[in-house]
Motif scaffolding. Structure first.
Motif, short mmCIF file in Angstrom:
data_model
loop_
_atom_site.label_atom_id
_atom_site.label_comp_id
_atom_site.label_asym_id
_atom_site.label_seq_id
_atom_site.Cartn_x
_atom_site.Cartn_y
_atom_site.Cartn_z
N UNK A 56 72.69 -15.04 10.16
CA UNK A 56 71.72 -15.05 9.07
C UNK A 56 70.55 -15.91 9.51
N UNK A 57 69.34 -15.39 9.44
CA UNK A 57 68.17 -16.16 9.84
C UNK A 57 67.78 -17.13 8.73
N UNK A 58 67.34 -18.33 9.14
CA UNK A 58 66.87 -19.30 8.14
C UNK A 58 65.85 -20.23 8.77
N UNK A 59 65.00 -20.80 7.94
CA UNK A 59 64.09 -21.85 8.39
C UNK A 59 64.37 -23.15 7.64
N UNK A 60 64.91 -23.02 6.41
CA UNK A 60 65.32 -24.19 5.63
C UNK A 60 66.81 -24.06 5.33
N UNK A 61 67.56 -25.13 5.63
CA UNK A 61 69.01 -25.07 5.50
C UNK A 61 69.45 -24.75 4.07
N UNK A 62 68.65 -25.13 3.08
CA UNK A 62 69.03 -24.89 1.68
C UNK A 62 69.20 -23.40 1.39
N UNK A 63 68.48 -22.57 2.13
CA UNK A 63 68.55 -21.13 1.87
C UNK A 63 69.91 -20.55 2.22
N UNK A 64 70.69 -21.26 3.05
CA UNK A 64 72.01 -20.75 3.43
C UNK A 64 73.04 -20.91 2.32
N UNK A 65 72.70 -21.67 1.27
CA UNK A 65 73.64 -21.87 0.17
C UNK A 65 73.97 -20.57 -0.55
N UNK A 66 73.10 -19.58 -0.43
CA UNK A 66 73.33 -18.31 -1.12
C UNK A 66 74.20 -17.35 -0.31
N UNK A 67 74.53 -17.72 0.94
CA UNK A 67 75.37 -16.86 1.78
C UNK A 67 76.81 -16.94 1.31
N UNK A 68 77.42 -15.80 1.06
CA UNK A 68 78.79 -15.76 0.56
C UNK A 68 79.73 -15.21 1.65
N UNK A 69 80.99 -15.51 1.48
CA UNK A 69 82.01 -15.05 2.43
C UNK A 69 82.44 -13.64 2.05
N UNK B 85 86.36 -20.10 24.15
CA UNK B 85 85.15 -20.91 23.98
C UNK B 85 84.32 -20.28 22.88
N UNK B 86 83.90 -21.11 21.93
CA UNK B 86 82.98 -20.66 20.87
C UNK B 86 81.68 -21.44 21.04
N UNK B 87 80.56 -20.71 21.13
CA UNK B 87 79.27 -21.33 21.40
C UNK B 87 78.49 -21.55 20.11
N UNK B 88 77.83 -22.70 20.04
CA UNK B 88 76.92 -23.00 18.93
C UNK B 88 75.73 -23.73 19.50
N UNK B 89 74.52 -23.28 19.20
CA UNK B 89 73.32 -24.00 19.61
C UNK B 89 73.10 -25.19 18.68
N UNK B 90 72.49 -26.24 19.19
CA UNK B 90 72.40 -27.50 18.45
C UNK B 90 71.43 -27.44 17.28
N UNK B 91 70.67 -26.37 17.15
CA UNK B 91 69.79 -26.23 15.99
C UNK B 91 70.33 -25.23 14.98
N UNK B 92 71.48 -24.63 15.25
CA UNK B 92 72.05 -23.64 14.35
C UNK B 92 73.20 -24.25 13.54
N UNK B 93 73.71 -23.48 12.58
CA UNK B 93 74.74 -23.98 11.68
C UNK B 93 75.85 -22.95 11.52
#
Length: 305
Positions: free
Chosen positions: A117-130, A82-90
């Motif tokens: 990674x903490x975020x308040x605006x989804x656009x900020x996650x674009x800078x997260x790299x693998x 089982x992998x958990x994800x909250x409905x407000x997270x990505x």
């Protein structure tokens, strides 16, 4: 039988649920099912979910809180994990692929903990790299007690049988129900802690500070009581490891409560934790916290903050 059952509890978050589901269906790894547990929503959550057809298994219950919602998902899960994800997270596209890689590298792994990674605006996650994979492995979760790196317990993949064996989450509406679960999974064999890459974007909300304080207090108090009653695994042989984790968390919460002017709650947790601190022992905290609490209170009153 899929490798993963993705469980998403939700309550009145139709506006955010679409984004969470989009991040699941963007996964490189495709061997999964999706279960969304509607915890008695009164908004248009069901209408939102209807658009996904048979790609999502929708479970419904009267509003009972996220713990009970996750437990319903665990009960109905068909996956090995089982992998958990909250409905407000990505999730990031590589999240489930990272879990699979970690699990296949050591077949006996029961529990995988990721990094957020903490975020308040989804656009900020674009800078997260693998980033390249970095994993710490332990015999079980309790064996990681001396590692002081902050833990992001919202990022979990757990063997389904292990979840059912320990009874899933507490149904109480408290903060820290995921940490309580980790303690109860403490002796399940094989714990992998993924330090990199980050596998979830954890959304920060403004929320009610007073509600968060009370919930954090209640969650810590509950964990102390569970330990006192002997409900966490490992017995006396593993008590030192449990206390390392529990008391580290307690000290963090009491300092946070004090900084938010809830001296009453901070001192109550201090009192409840004293027997465990004596057993550890942690003299610096036991002797230093009361005068530090007094000094902080005086300083807050003088400054008016």
């Amino acid at each position: 039988m899929p490798l993963f059952s993705v469980i998403i509890p939700t309550y009145n978050r139709a506006r955010l649920l679409d984004a969470a589901l989009a991040s699941v269906f963007a996964q490189e790894e495709r061997d999964f099912e999706v279960l969304v547990v509607d915890d008695g929503s009164t908004d248009d959550t069901l209408e939102t979910l209807a658009r996904y057809g048979d790609r999502v298994r929708v479970l419904r219950q009267r509003n009972a809180g996220p713990g009970a919602a996750r437990n319903l998902g665990i009960q109905e899960a068909r996956g090995t994990y089982v992998a958990f994800l909250d409905s407000d997270d990505l999730w990031f596209p590589w999240t489930l692929a990272t879990y699979r890689r970690v699990l296949e590298a050591e077949a006996g792994t029961s529990l995988v903990l990721g990094t957020a990674v903490l975020f308040s605006r989804a656009e900020s996650l674009a800078s997260v790299v693998r980033e390249p994979l970095q994993v710490l492995r332990f015999a079980d979760y309790l064996s990681s007690a001396e590692d002081r790196t902050p833990r992001t317990a919202c990022v979990l993949a757990v063997r389904t049988q292990a979840l059912r064996r320990v009874g899933g989450f507490t149904s109480l509406r408290i903060s820290g129900e995921d940490y309580d679960l980790l303690y109860r999974l403490g002796t399940e064999p094989g714990f992998a802690w993924v330090r990199a890459p980050s596998v979830v974007g954890y959304r920060q909300h403004a929320g009610s500070t007073s509600t968060a304080l009370e919930s954090g207090y209640q969650g810590t108090r509950y964990q102390l009581e569970q330990e006192r009653l002997g409900r966490y695994p490992g017995g006396t042989a593993r008590r030192r490891e449990r206390l390392e984790m529990l008391l580290y968390s307690l000290r963090h919460v009491t300092h946070w409560l004090l900084s938010q002017r809830r001296v009453d709650l901070a001192l109550d947790l201090y009192r409840r934790g004293l027997p465990l601190h004596l057993a550890a022992p942690r003299w610096r905290y036991m002797l230093g916290f009361p005068p530090w609490a007094l000094a902080t209170t005086v300083r807050q009153r003088v400054s008016g903050r």
